[in-house]
Structure formats: structure tokens, C-alpha cells
Scaffold this active site. Structure first.
Site, mmCIF file in Angstrom:
data_model
loop_
_atom_site.group_PDB
_atom_site.id
_atom_site.type_symbol
_atom_site.label_atom_id
_atom_site.label_comp_id
_atom_site.label_asym_id
_atom_site.label_seq_id
_atom_site.Cartn_x
_atom_site.Cartn_y
_atom_site.Cartn_z
ATOM 1 N N ASP A 67 0.397 -0.981 0.356
ATOM 2 C CA ASP A 67 0.119 -0.269 0.316
ATOM 3 C C ASP A 67 0.827 1.695 0.143
ATOM 4 O O ASP A 67 2.185 1.093 0.121
ATOM 5 C CB ASP A 67 -0.938 -0.063 0.636
ATOM 6 C CG ASP A 67 0.035 -0.631 2.285
ATOM 7 O OD1 ASP A 67 1.029 -0.406 2.645
ATOM 8 O OD2 ASP A 67 -1.172 -0.307 3.532
ATOM 9 N N ASN A 136 -7.224 -0.242 14.178
ATOM 10 C CA ASN A 136 -8.454 -0.483 13.424
ATOM 11 C C ASN A 136 -9.229 -1.365 13.301
ATOM 12 O O ASN A 136 -9.288 -1.862 13.211
ATOM 13 C CB ASN A 136 -8.800 1.065 13.365
ATOM 14 C CG ASN A 136 -8.278 0.728 11.981
ATOM 15 O OD1 ASN A 136 -6.998 0.242 11.670
ATOM 16 N ND2 ASN A 136 -8.186 1.839 10.975
ATOM 17 N N HIS A 138 -6.867 -2.678 10.622
ATOM 18 C CA HIS A 138 -7.189 -2.417 8.976
ATOM 19 C C HIS A 138 -5.909 -3.393 8.826
ATOM 20 O O HIS A 138 -4.217 -3.627 9.680
ATOM 21 C CB HIS A 138 -6.741 -0.955 8.641
ATOM 22 C CG HIS A 138 -5.715 -0.235 9.233
ATOM 23 N ND1 HIS A 138 -5.093 0.737 8.712
ATOM 24 C CD2 HIS A 138 -4.408 -1.831 9.164
ATOM 25 C CE1 HIS A 138 -3.686 0.955 9.413
ATOM 26 N NE2 HIS A 138 -2.876 0.211 9.113
ATOM 27 N N GLU A 143 -9.419 -0.860 4.984
ATOM 28 C CA GLU A 143 -10.019 0.093 6.392
ATOM 29 C C GLU A 143 -11.481 -0.851 6.946
ATOM 30 O O GLU A 143 -12.080 -1.222 5.902
ATOM 31 C CB GLU A 143 -10.791 1.443 6.585
ATOM 32 C CG GLU A 143 -9.178 2.494 6.392
ATOM 33 C CD GLU A 143 -8.338 2.427 7.640
ATOM 34 O OE1 GLU A 143 -7.975 1.979 8.374
ATOM 35 O OE2 GLU A 143 -7.466 3.434 7.422
HETATM 36 C C1 F6R Z 1 1.972 -0.953 6.300
HETATM 37 C C2 F6R Z 1 0.027 -1.144 6.448
HETATM 38 C C3 F6R Z 1 -0.491 -1.624 7.098
HETATM 39 C C4 F6R Z 1 -0.018 -1.630 8.842
HETATM 40 C C5 F6R Z 1 -0.478 -1.681 9.927
HETATM 41 C C6 F6R Z 1 1.088 -2.151 11.258
HETATM 42 O O1 F6R Z 1 2.262 -1.101 4.224
HETATM 43 O O2 F6R Z 1 -0.100 -1.990 5.021
HETATM 44 O O3 F6R Z 1 -1.226 -1.504 7.555
HETATM 45 O O4 F6R Z 1 1.380 -2.967 8.054
HETATM 46 O O5 F6R Z 1 -0.427 0.165 9.894
HETATM 47 O O6 F6R Z 1 2.180 -0.726 11.373
HETATM 48 P P1 F6R Z 1 2.838 -0.974 12.301
HETATM 49 O O7 F6R Z 1 3.784 -2.157 12.044
HETATM 50 O O8 F6R Z 1 4.044 0.097 12.382
HETATM 51 O O9 F6R Z 1 2.568 -1.085 13.620
#
Ligand code: F6R
Length: 244
Positions: A67, A136, A138, A143
Site C-alpha cells: 500500500d 483499528n 486494518h 479500513e
Molecule cells: C503498512 C500497512 C499497515 C501496517 C499497520 C501496522 O504498509 O500496510 O497496514 O501494517 O498499520 O503498522 P505497524 O507495523 O507500524 O504497527
């Protein structure tokens, strides 16, 4: 879906890096999709070490970035692009034609989605997708409320993502939209690994594993994956009813 619990972030990251090495050895033309963020950073570093030590052949594999933040340029240290550039592309010297990232600066983001979907279809799907989980629930930028039927799409970011996402940037950013692979890509991937570490992820991991599958909590889709693994450290597992 299986849950695998590790002592700490190091052993968890090592296990995920070893999975990738195993795949690359058994299928040199593998398609590998990675999230960026704090969780997989150590995995990337260990993967780079292992690839160099074992002289793993990377000439045929394909990497995909999960993403990107819309309108955040690749040179911004908080962008997913920057993460991959510094954690995988440069250290491994992978030619850019093998590393596919969304161009979130494009004037035609729909075209970016189409390009990514076409690439994945032409490669006959993703062999392994390694994702993290947001506060959340995701996955990528899928989302709460997202359709499980989506392939790549552009999405309005949830308030939690806009706030928590500030941690990646040196200065406050306006984070409004994301461009992301869809949960259909995750479901269709031959193997899916959701990683999490630390006690701050314990609540969302409990919901991922124990709540009914629902798009209100996107990570619960892991339960529906025939070859899905929730790989977590002890702290992230601390609220689970069953701690194997
Ligand atoms: C980033 C992504 C997000 C993260 C998630 C957790 O490319 O796809 O979904 O995997 O927000 O982020 P961290 O690992 O920083 O806690």
C-alpha cells in the site's frame, strides 16, 4: 488459520524471514507481497542478511508493496516507498522492474490500481503476503467497513489511521487517502501471514482471532484464509483465550 506464538519480536521476525527464504528456494519465480511499517522492519533486515549469506537467487522473483499514502512522495521518510527503498531494494540491489509499488503521486490512481491488479493476475497470484495490523484492525489500508471483494482500490483513511500514521513522519502530515491491495488479494494469496508484536497489539490480535469474521474488523478475514497464519510474539498474544 493457525496462530503461532514466538518469544519475542526477534524470533518472530526470524521465522517470517525464513519462510520467505524457503519459498524463494522452492520457487525462484515467487511473488512476494510485503507491508511496510514498524512490525516487518526487522523481518526485512533479517531477510536481507539471510539472502546475502545464502546467496539466494533473486533474479526471477517479484516483490510487491502492499500500500501507499496518497500524495506522499517517495522521498518522504514516512512513505511506504521510502521503507522499501531502504530496507529491501537498495540493500538487495533488486532491479526496479522486479519491485512493484503503487505510485501514489499519479494523477490517475485508478490506473495504478488497474496496473497492480493486472500484474498480479499475470503472475498467477501472490505466493506469500506478509501483512501487519493497524490499531483499528486494518490490513494494508483496508479500513473498517471495506468490502472483502475488493482488489486494489483507493480509500478514505479512518481517523485512527490518520492519527497513528503520524508516527512514521518527522513533521505532521495531512493523511487523507490510501491506495492499497484489496482483501480479495489476501484471500487469494497462496499463503498469508499476519504479523504483530508488542502488548499494544494484544487487543487487536484478540479480535482478529476470536471475533466473528466481519468487515467491521478487516483483520478477522485471516480466519477465512485456508493457508493463513497469525504469527505474533508473546506480548501480542497476551489477551488470547488460548495461549499455546
Ligand atoms: C503498512 C500497512 C499497515 C501496517 C499497520 C501496522 O504498509 O500496510 O497496514 O501494517 O498499520 O503498522 P505497524 O507495523 O507500524 O504497527
Amino acid at each position: 488459520m493457525q496462530v503461532r506464538i514466538f518469544n519475542d519480536h526477534q524470533t518472530l521476525s526470524d521465522a517470517v524471514a525464513s519462510e520467505i527464504i524457503f519459498l524463494l528456494k522452492s520457487k525462484p519465480g515467487a511473488v512476494i507481497c510485503f507491508a511496510s511499517g514498524e512490525t516487518p522492519r526487522l523481518t526485512c533486515r533479517l531477510l536481507v542478511e539471510k539472502i546475502k549469506q545464502e546467496k539466494t537467487n533473486l533474479s526471477r522473483c517479484t516483490f510487491i508493496g502492499l500500500d501507499e499514502w496518497v500524495s506522499i512522495p517517495p522521498e518522504n521518510e514516512g512513505s511506504c516507498h521510502f521503507f522499501f527503498q531502504h530496507e529491501l531494494i537498495e540493500p538487495l540491489g533488486i532491479p526496479l522492474k522486479q519491485f512493484h509499488l503503487f505510485n501514489a503521486m499519479s494523477a490517475n490512481l485508478q490506473e495504478e490500481c488497474k496496473k497492480m491488479d493486472k500484474l498480479i493476475a499475470e503472475k498467477e497470484g501472490i505466493d506469500i503476503i506478509v501483512v501487519g495490523i493497524g490499531m483499528n484492525g486494518h490490513i494494508g489500508f483496508n479500513e473498517p467497513g471495506v468490502s472483502f471483494e475488493n482488489y486494489s482500490h483507493i480509500i478514505d483513511l479512518d481517523e485512527t489511521t490518520r492519527t497513528v500514521g503520524q508516527k512514521y513522519f518527522k513533521t505532521p502530515q495531512v493523511l487523507q487517502k490510501g491506495i492499497t491491495l484489496g482483501l480479495k488479494h489476501l484471500l487469494e494469496a497462496k499463503k498469508a501471514i499476519l504479523m504483530a508484536n508488542g502488548s499494544r497489539k494484544a487487543g487487536v490480535i484478540k479480535r482478529t482471532v476470536e471475533e466473528n469474521v466481519s468487515n467491521n474488523f478487516p483483520a478477522s478475514i485471516m480466519q477465512a484464509h485456508v493457508n493463513g497464519y497469525v504469527m505474533i510474539d508473546k506480548d501480542a498474544a497476551s489477551l488470547l483465550d488460548q495461549k499455546k
